[in-house]
Write an enzyme that holds these catalytic residues in place. Structure first.
Site, mmCIF file in Angstrom:
data_model
loop_
_atom_site.group_PDB
_atom_site.id
_atom_site.type_symbol
_atom_site.label_atom_id
_atom_site.label_comp_id
_atom_site.label_asym_id
_atom_site.label_seq_id
_atom_site.Cartn_x
_atom_site.Cartn_y
_atom_site.Cartn_z
ATOM 1 N N GLY A 1 18.318 38.519 40.059
ATOM 2 C CA GLY A 1 16.750 38.607 40.443
ATOM 3 C C GLY A 1 16.287 39.955 39.744
ATOM 4 O O GLY A 1 15.212 39.966 39.437
ATOM 5 N N GLY A 2 17.124 40.797 39.648
ATOM 6 C CA GLY A 2 16.744 42.146 39.126
ATOM 7 C C GLY A 2 17.016 42.235 37.640
ATOM 8 O O GLY A 2 16.877 43.375 37.179
ATOM 9 N N ASP B 1 28.036 45.011 45.479
ATOM 10 C CA ASP B 1 27.000 44.371 44.852
ATOM 11 C C ASP B 1 26.047 43.622 45.840
ATOM 12 O O ASP B 1 26.605 43.243 46.781
ATOM 13 C CB ASP B 1 26.915 44.094 43.375
ATOM 14 C CG ASP B 1 25.835 44.037 42.556
ATOM 15 O OD1 ASP B 1 24.500 43.954 42.949
ATOM 16 O OD2 ASP B 1 25.814 43.256 41.305
ATOM 17 N N GLY B 2 24.798 43.520 45.600
ATOM 18 C CA GLY B 2 24.034 42.405 46.459
ATOM 19 C C GLY B 2 24.078 41.274 45.832
ATOM 20 O O GLY B 2 24.790 40.760 44.706
ATOM 21 N N GLU C 1 26.280 43.175 35.753
ATOM 22 C CA GLU C 1 26.874 42.996 37.024
ATOM 23 C C GLU C 1 28.161 42.031 36.751
ATOM 24 O O GLU C 1 29.256 42.414 37.277
ATOM 25 C CB GLU C 1 25.743 42.101 37.859
ATOM 26 C CG GLU C 1 24.800 43.355 38.084
ATOM 27 C CD GLU C 1 23.619 42.684 38.977
ATOM 28 O OE1 GLU C 1 22.870 43.344 39.752
ATOM 29 O OE2 GLU C 1 23.453 41.578 39.084
ATOM 30 N N GLY D 1 19.791 46.523 42.554
ATOM 31 C CA GLY D 1 19.022 45.946 43.404
ATOM 32 C C GLY D 1 18.858 46.990 44.655
ATOM 33 O O GLY D 1 19.215 48.077 44.782
ATOM 34 N N SER D 2 17.788 46.426 45.357
ATOM 35 C CA SER D 2 17.417 47.545 46.549
ATOM 36 C C SER D 2 18.390 47.613 47.403
ATOM 37 O O SER D 2 18.549 48.716 48.165
ATOM 38 C CB SER D 2 16.137 46.836 47.293
ATOM 39 O OG SER D 2 16.461 45.620 47.808
ATOM 40 N N THR D 3 19.329 46.660 47.776
ATOM 41 C CA THR D 3 20.231 46.882 48.888
ATOM 42 C C THR D 3 21.470 47.999 48.324
ATOM 43 O O THR D 3 21.653 48.804 49.078
ATOM 44 C CB THR D 3 21.090 45.617 49.172
ATOM 45 O OG1 THR D 3 20.019 44.499 49.171
ATOM 46 C CG2 THR D 3 21.880 45.630 50.386
HETATM 47 C C1 5RP Z 1 20.193 42.091 40.147
HETATM 48 C C2 5RP Z 1 20.971 41.382 41.338
HETATM 49 C C3 5RP Z 1 20.692 41.804 42.890
HETATM 50 O O1 5RP Z 1 21.871 42.004 43.243
HETATM 51 C C4 5RP Z 1 19.978 40.830 43.753
HETATM 52 O O2 5RP Z 1 18.654 40.581 42.955
HETATM 53 C C5 5RP Z 1 19.568 41.291 45.108
HETATM 54 O O3 5RP Z 1 18.630 42.388 45.146
HETATM 55 P P1 5RP Z 1 18.079 43.025 46.432
HETATM 56 O O4 5RP Z 1 19.299 43.886 47.102
HETATM 57 O O5 5RP Z 1 17.053 43.857 45.867
HETATM 58 O O6 5RP Z 1 17.596 42.104 47.193
HETATM 59 O O7 5RP Z 1 21.308 40.427 41.194
HETATM 60 O O8 5RP Z 1 20.216 41.712 38.958
#
Ligand code: 5RP
Length: 218
Positions: A96-97, A81-82, A103, A29-31
């Site tokens: 979301g990703g 992880d985010g 994960e 994810g972006s974070t």
């Molecule tokens: C990906 C994830 C990410 O941790 C989650 O979608 C958060 O993403 P972001 O840091 O872009 O908000 O679960 O599968």
């Protein structure tokens, strides 16, 4: 402060908690990509680095790290992880990703899960964010009907194929009052690979970046 900057601050704080020589797991994810960029500028060296997605693997390699197969490692010391949502028990919705299955595997292998998030991800009750469910493609309709029976509104994330070659159904309008029970119930539907409720793999530490510039470590 914009959300990008908040994510950066959470990522930078996580970096302060990482020690040399450990086996590090890295989420998606972006974070997390901000965390990987910060790692690349640090002098930290690890015993092993494992990744939860092809995108993260590419970013880690670009940052100068070799990525090991999880099967070749013992335990993962720390997993960063985010999340898409996190509640007061540090239970999360993730995926979301579309990287939820890998994960969850790396989180399950980890001794410590550090979640990095901006304040918009903190909720009282999980479910405002549509719950991702990874499914074997031939089971999409079957699983969709079962999710409908659970009270959600399943929508196929058309066009998305996970790193494992599967599909994603997002379940809207679920109010997840018992994450632990619902995680198991959905995983019991034939054709489900896993779902994005992380109750069994809850975070151990939450780094929450607040809009007023403060960082909460919980
Ligand atoms: C990906 C994830 C990410 O941790 C989650 O979608 C958060 O993403 P972001 O840091 O872009 O908000 O679960 O599968």
């Amino acid at each position: 402060m914009n959300q990008d900057l908040l994510k950066q601050k959470a990522a930078d704080k996580a970096l302060e908690m990482i020690e040399d020589g450990i086996t590090l797991g890295v989420g998606s994810g972006s974070t997390v990509l901000k965390f990987v960029a910060a790692l690349g500028k640090s002098s930290l060296q690890f015993k092993d680095v494992v990744s939860s997605s092809e995108e993260t693997t590419a970013a880690l390699k670009a940052a100068g790290y070799q990525v090991r197969d999880l099967n070749a490692c013992d335990a993962v010391d720390v997993y960063v992880d985010g999340c898409d949502e996190i509640d007061g028990n540090k239970y999360m919705i993730k995926g979301g990703g579309a990287a939820l299955t890998r994960e969850k595997i790396v989180a399950a292998a980890a001794k410590k899960f550090i979640c990095i998030a901006d304040e918009s991800k903190a909720v009282d009750v999980l479910g405002r964010f549509p719950l991702p469910v990874e499914v074997i493609p031939m089971a999409r309709s079957l699983v969709g009907r079962a999710l409908l029976a659970l009270g959600g509104e399943p929508r196929w994330r058309e066009g998305v194929v996970t790193d494992n070659g599967n599909w994603i159904i997002d379940v809207h309008h679920l109010r997840i009052s018992d994450p632990y029970a619902l995680e198991a119930e959905i995983n019991n539907i034939a054709g489900v690979v896993t779902n994005g409720i992380f109750a069994r793999q809850a975070a151990d530490v939450l780094i929450l970046s607040r809009a007023n510039g403060e960082i909460d470590v919980q």
